[in-house]
Design an enzyme around this catalytic site. Sequence first.
Site, PDB file in Angstrom:
ATOM      1  N   MET A 189      -7.450  72.929  30.505  1.00  0.00           N
ATOM      2  CA  MET A 189      -6.721  72.420  29.527  1.00  0.00           C
ATOM      3  C   MET A 189      -5.544  71.878  29.778  1.00  0.00           C
ATOM      4  O   MET A 189      -4.492  71.563  29.013  1.00  0.00           O
ATOM      5  CB  MET A 189      -6.665  73.507  28.477  1.00  0.00           C
ATOM      6  CG  MET A 189      -6.286  72.900  27.006  1.00  0.00           C
ATOM      7  SD  MET A 189      -7.299  71.628  26.433  1.00  0.00           S
ATOM      8  CE  MET A 189      -8.983  72.566  26.185  1.00  0.00           C
ATOM      9  N   GLY A 190      -5.608  70.672  30.842  1.00  0.00           N
ATOM     10  CA  GLY A 190      -4.619  69.702  31.084  1.00  0.00           C
ATOM     11  C   GLY A 190      -4.772  68.397  30.423  1.00  0.00           C
ATOM     12  O   GLY A 190      -5.394  68.631  29.267  1.00  0.00           O
ATOM     13  N   ARG A 191      -4.225  67.593  30.752  1.00  0.00           N
ATOM     14  CA  ARG A 191      -4.164  66.093  29.965  1.00  0.00           C
ATOM     15  C   ARG A 191      -5.652  65.765  29.708  1.00  0.00           C
ATOM     16  O   ARG A 191      -5.748  65.268  28.525  1.00  0.00           O
ATOM     17  CB  ARG A 191      -3.406  65.104  30.918  1.00  0.00           C
ATOM     18  CG  ARG A 191      -1.915  65.362  30.975  1.00  0.00           C
ATOM     19  CD  ARG A 191      -1.368  64.294  32.184  1.00  0.00           C
ATOM     20  NE  ARG A 191      -1.784  64.753  33.274  1.00  0.00           N
ATOM     21  CZ  ARG A 191      -0.991  64.952  34.117  1.00  0.00           C
ATOM     22  NH1 ARG A 191       0.413  64.888  34.353  1.00  0.00           N
ATOM     23  NH2 ARG A 191      -1.300  65.402  35.725  1.00  0.00           N
TER      24      ARG A 191
ATOM     25  N   THR B  31     -16.794  65.365  35.218  1.00  0.00           N
ATOM     26  CA  THR B  31     -16.047  64.295  35.665  1.00  0.00           C
ATOM     27  C   THR B  31     -14.635  64.554  36.381  1.00  0.00           C
ATOM     28  O   THR B  31     -13.758  63.866  36.423  1.00  0.00           O
ATOM     29  CB  THR B  31     -15.531  63.347  34.459  1.00  0.00           C
ATOM     30  OG1 THR B  31     -14.497  64.263  33.237  1.00  0.00           O
ATOM     31  CG2 THR B  31     -16.931  62.764  33.621  1.00  0.00           C
ATOM     32  N   SER B  32     -14.521  65.821  36.877  1.00  0.00           N
ATOM     33  CA  SER B  32     -13.546  66.172  37.731  1.00  0.00           C
ATOM     34  C   SER B  32     -13.738  65.767  39.038  1.00  0.00           C
ATOM     35  O   SER B  32     -13.212  64.757  39.536  1.00  0.00           O
ATOM     36  CB  SER B  32     -13.252  67.521  37.399  1.00  0.00           C
ATOM     37  OG  SER B  32     -14.099  68.551  37.773  1.00  0.00           O
ATOM     38  N   ARG B  33     -14.222  66.755  39.911  1.00  0.00           N
ATOM     39  CA  ARG B  33     -14.501  66.594  41.315  1.00  0.00           C
ATOM     40  C   ARG B  33     -15.985  67.371  41.581  1.00  0.00           C
ATOM     41  O   ARG B  33     -16.119  68.529  41.178  1.00  0.00           O
ATOM     42  CB  ARG B  33     -13.383  67.369  42.245  1.00  0.00           C
ATOM     43  CG  ARG B  33     -12.168  66.259  42.277  1.00  0.00           C
ATOM     44  CD  ARG B  33     -12.601  65.126  43.134  1.00  0.00           C
ATOM     45  NE  ARG B  33     -11.276  64.222  43.073  1.00  0.00           N
ATOM     46  CZ  ARG B  33     -10.650  63.510  42.476  1.00  0.00           C
ATOM     47  NH1 ARG B  33     -11.204  63.150  41.275  1.00  0.00           N
ATOM     48  NH2 ARG B  33      -9.543  62.757  42.624  1.00  0.00           N
TER      49      ARG B  33
ATOM     50  N   GLU C 104     -19.549  62.797  48.295  1.00  0.00           N
ATOM     51  CA  GLU C 104     -19.870  61.202  47.810  1.00  0.00           C
ATOM     52  C   GLU C 104     -19.828  60.192  48.861  1.00  0.00           C
ATOM     53  O   GLU C 104     -19.205  60.589  49.766  1.00  0.00           O
ATOM     54  CB  GLU C 104     -18.745  60.697  46.937  1.00  0.00           C
ATOM     55  CG  GLU C 104     -18.725  61.759  45.404  1.00  0.00           C
ATOM     56  CD  GLU C 104     -17.698  61.520  44.530  1.00  0.00           C
ATOM     57  OE1 GLU C 104     -16.774  60.648  44.868  1.00  0.00           O
ATOM     58  OE2 GLU C 104     -17.710  62.211  43.564  1.00  0.00           O
TER      59      GLU C 104
ATOM     60  N   HIS D  70     -18.853  57.988  40.180  1.00  0.00           N
ATOM     61  CA  HIS D  70     -17.263  58.217  40.210  1.00  0.00           C
ATOM     62  C   HIS D  70     -16.661  57.087  39.504  1.00  0.00           C
ATOM     63  O   HIS D  70     -15.757  56.516  40.135  1.00  0.00           O
ATOM     64  CB  HIS D  70     -16.757  58.581  41.607  1.00  0.00           C
ATOM     65  CG  HIS D  70     -15.721  59.358  41.479  1.00  0.00           C
ATOM     66  ND1 HIS D  70     -15.213  60.603  42.618  1.00  0.00           N
ATOM     67  CD2 HIS D  70     -14.428  59.476  40.771  1.00  0.00           C
ATOM     68  CE1 HIS D  70     -13.981  60.736  42.315  1.00  0.00           C
ATOM     69  NE2 HIS D  70     -13.436  60.209  41.072  1.00  0.00           N
TER      70      HIS D  70
END
Length: 325
Positions: free
Chosen positions: A154-156, A236-238, A267, A285
């Site tokens: 729950m960051g930005r 959509t993070s890593r 990737e 990405h």
Amino acid sequence: MKPAVLVTKRIFPEAVELLRRHAEVDYVDSDDGLSPEELEARSRGKQGIVSQLTDKFTAERIERLEGVRVIANVAVGFDNVDLAAATRQGILVTNTPDVLTDTTADLTFALLLAAARRIVEAHRFVHSGKWRRWTIDLLAGRDVHHKTLGIFGMGRIGQAVARRAAGFSMRVLYHDARRAPEALERELSLEFTDKLGLLRESDFVTLHVPLNDSTRKLIGAAELREMKPSAILVNTSRGPVIDEAALAQALADRVIAAAGLDVFESEPHVHPLLLELENVVLAPHIGSASIDTRRKMSLLAAENALAALAGRRPPNLLNPEAISQ
Ligand code: GLV
């Protein structure tokens, strides 16, 4: 004398112009990137490096970066830089947060909707001339509205995704190493839960954690088995936050219903099974890839580098401890 700055790969031209006003710029004006050896060679004699997530700064490589005072990464993620090693060397490391938050949250929702409503399958169907008639369950997918969304991190960006979820009347669960302040939970109608609870209860699970030792393979075969068979996973993070082989198998076996993936373990390699499946939407990405945002990220990285080189504290400094080294 102007400081010397290496720009390792093509960025938006406004950022290169800004750098050139204050520094001698060695600009690698190409999308190919530098090999590890080239990166090391071109870094010699530089005080600043404007890098991208494809540039790997391992501890070993950082120890050989003599005279470099700042690495300004054009990304919010910084798992490509060994931060502890940089701090030991007194190298400031910066990232580009905030400017990409909403853009990445938008892409998260685009993938979530595309996977739920089978948009890519539908496009292929029409495009290939297969559409002959309307039928009651033609490409019928899953509802998003009024469903439960589980957010890891729950960051930005996690918060920006939660704000969008409200527009779809979704119930929002979240899990994070640190619980969010009560005021934020109230404002976004968030329900804090443990990892297992989130996996079991969510119709959609989306990942917004940084990649580090505690989040690597956060989602593997065991976690996928805890999810609903109707669930959709979005990342959509890593890439390495998910065990990609386990996810591909789970999608093939319908352990979960579908996935929307923007990031991958290695990737640009994508697990071959993922390329064969209909129930996964793939993107290369592009989470922050709107023209405006990528321009802002380029400029912000340049500003961070220039601030450090001018002896000012960069706006997005990740390792303030490095200043006193
Ligand atoms: C992109 O993945 C970023 O970290 O900004």
